[in-house]
Design a protein around this motif. Structure first.
Motif, PDB file in Angstrom:
ATOM      1  N   VAL A   8       0.839  -1.201   0.000  1.00 13.39           N
ATOM      2  CA  VAL A   8       0.000   0.000   0.000  1.00 13.39           C
ATOM      3  C   VAL A   8       0.875   1.253   0.000  1.00 13.39           C
ATOM      4  O   VAL A   8       0.585   2.215  -0.719  1.00 13.39           O
ATOM      5  N   SER A  12       0.689   3.714  -3.146  1.00 15.44           N
ATOM      6  CA  SER A  12       0.253   5.104  -2.984  1.00 15.44           C
ATOM      7  C   SER A  12       1.355   6.066  -3.410  1.00 15.44           C
ATOM      8  O   SER A  12       1.067   7.120  -4.000  1.00 15.44           O
ATOM      9  N   GLY A  15       1.184   6.066  -7.132  1.00 12.03           N
ATOM     10  CA  GLY A  15      -0.066   6.696  -7.548  1.00 12.03           C
ATOM     11  C   GLY A  15      -0.042   8.200  -7.410  1.00 12.03           C
ATOM     12  O   GLY A  15      -0.469   8.930  -8.313  1.00 12.03           O
ATOM     13  N   PHE A  16       0.478   8.692  -6.293  1.00 10.52           N
ATOM     14  CA  PHE A  16       0.547  10.140  -6.098  1.00 10.52           C
ATOM     15  C   PHE A  16       1.542  10.778  -7.071  1.00 10.52           C
ATOM     16  O   PHE A  16       1.325  11.898  -7.533  1.00 10.52           O
ATOM     17  N   HIS A  55      -5.130  13.373  -1.587  1.00 12.41           N
ATOM     18  CA  HIS A  55      -4.708  12.582  -0.427  1.00 12.41           C
ATOM     19  C   HIS A  55      -5.568  12.900   0.793  1.00 12.41           C
ATOM     20  O   HIS A  55      -6.013  11.995   1.515  1.00 12.41           O
ATOM     21  N   ASN A  88      -4.974   2.986   6.123  1.00 10.40           N
ATOM     22  CA  ASN A  88      -5.069   4.441   6.043  1.00 10.40           C
ATOM     23  C   ASN A  88      -3.712   5.094   6.305  1.00 10.40           C
ATOM     24  O   ASN A  88      -3.299   6.024   5.602  1.00 10.40           O
ATOM     25  N   ILE A  91      -1.315   4.654   3.357  1.00  8.40           N
ATOM     26  CA  ILE A  91      -1.562   5.620   2.282  1.00  8.40           C
ATOM     27  C   ILE A  91      -0.866   6.940   2.603  1.00  8.40           C
ATOM     28  O   ILE A  91      -0.222   7.550   1.738  1.00  8.40           O
ATOM     29  N   THR A  92      -0.993   7.380   3.849  1.00  5.95           N
ATOM     30  CA  THR A  92      -0.348   8.628   4.257  1.00  5.95           C
ATOM     31  C   THR A  92       1.172   8.516   4.186  1.00  5.95           C
ATOM     32  O   THR A  92       1.854   9.460   3.765  1.00  5.95           O
ATOM     33  N   GLY A  94       2.867   6.662   2.133  1.00  3.97           N
ATOM     34  CA  GLY A  94       3.209   6.763   0.719  1.00  3.97           C
ATOM     35  C   GLY A  94       3.201   8.197   0.240  1.00  3.97           C
ATOM     36  O   GLY A  94       4.063   8.628  -0.529  1.00  3.97           O
ATOM     37  N   TYR A  95       2.213   8.971   0.723  1.00  4.72           N
ATOM     38  CA  TYR A  95       2.143  10.387   0.362  1.00  4.72           C
ATOM     39  C   TYR A  95       3.336  11.160   0.912  1.00  4.72           C
ATOM     40  O   TYR A  95       3.933  11.992   0.220  1.00  4.72           O
ATOM     41  N   TYR A  98       6.377  10.415  -1.160  1.00 10.92           N
ATOM     42  CA  TYR A  98       6.276  11.121  -2.443  1.00 10.92           C
ATOM     43  C   TYR A  98       6.621  12.598  -2.264  1.00 10.92           C
ATOM     44  O   TYR A  98       7.358  13.186  -3.066  1.00 10.92           O
TER      45      TYR A  98
END
Length: 270
Positions: A8, A12, A15-16, A55, A88, A91-92, A94-95, A98
């Protein structure tokens, strides 16, 4: 950290990055004529803020779902099953990774050591959730603050497109930003800290260990102090706009110091 969470985080991150470099330029060009007239530095920040908004919506809405429907986490906020919370948080993470890469690649125009430290600290804190599964309720609860980010970014979009500050959309967004910021960052403090204090002295709290306990409490105090300061500044700005106070000179001074003309400001504050 399990393979699922790593996947994940990696997904992410990719994806971002694709949203920033491919989707945002195309969608913004198609739906916002003024996008193509922005200088390169602002184009980069525009795309960055669009990613930030996406996001925030994903994580913020997922956070509300967990708070409302994940009975296991709500029943045991310290050691409850963190399956959905881990997704959740992943995902953060990964952000954040990025955004760190984006800052590094555009350091001359976007670099800010404060946000690098913030991101690294956040990754360290979220690492506890992903590796040990601790404090799932509280980690998820903190992410509700992301719901104010889209309004902050929208304010920047209006400024970049040179909307006058008296424009109805700008005023409405400013009021919405103030209200939502208060609801998701200030009004939730009593409930959050009541839940924190309720864990003190329990076997679950003692099981955390001193390191996790100190990191958890001190970071929460620091964040709430910052949120209170930001709420004060936002309220003052909203009041001035609604009452028309400050006069032409103050308005020109505010426009001269507009964030649109400054270095990149990252809005991920958790």
């Amino acid at each position: 950290m399990e393979t699922r969470e790593l996947s994940v985080v990696a997904g992410s991150f990719v994806g971002f990055q694709l949203l920033f470099s491919v989707a945002s330029p195309r969608l913004s060009s198609a739906f916002t004529p003024g996008y193509g007239r922005l200088p390169p530095v602002k184009l980069t920040e525009w795309n960055s803020r669009l990613v930030s908004t996406v996001h925030a919506l994903i994580v913020g809405l997922f956070c509300l779902y967990i708070l409302w429907f994940d009975d296991v986490v709500n029943a045991n906020p310290v050691w409850g099953d963190p399956y959905l919370v881990k997704l959740n948080v992943a995902i953060t993470c990964g952000y954040l990774l990025y955004d760190l890469v984006l800052l590094a690649c555009n350091w001359s125009t976007m670099g800010d050591s404060f946000f690098v430290c913030h991101h690294l600290a956040a990754l360290y804190a979220y690492g506890y959730v992903l590796t040990r599964g601790v404090l799932p309720y509280f980690a998820n609860f903190r992410l509700i603050s992301e719901l104010s980010t889209p309004f902050v970014n929208q304010r920047w979009f209006f400024e970049a497109l040179k909307y006058p500050r008296s424009h109805r959309l700008v005023v409405l967004n400013g009021v919405a930003m103030s209200v939502v910021f208060f609801l998701v960052r200030i009004a939730v403090m009593p409930s959050y800290w009541a839940s924190v204090f309720a864990t003190f002295g329990t076997p679950e709290f003692e099981r955390l260990g001193l390191g996790a306990q100190v990191a958890w409490i001190t970071s929460c105090i620091a964040l709430d102090i910052l949120n209170t300061i930001w709420m004060y500044k936002i309220t003052r700005g909203c009041y001035k706009v609604l009452t028309g106070r400050g006069g032409r000179k103050a308005k020109e001074g505010a426009e001269a110091s507009s964030p649109s003309d400054k270095k990149h400001v990252n809005n991920h504050t958790d």
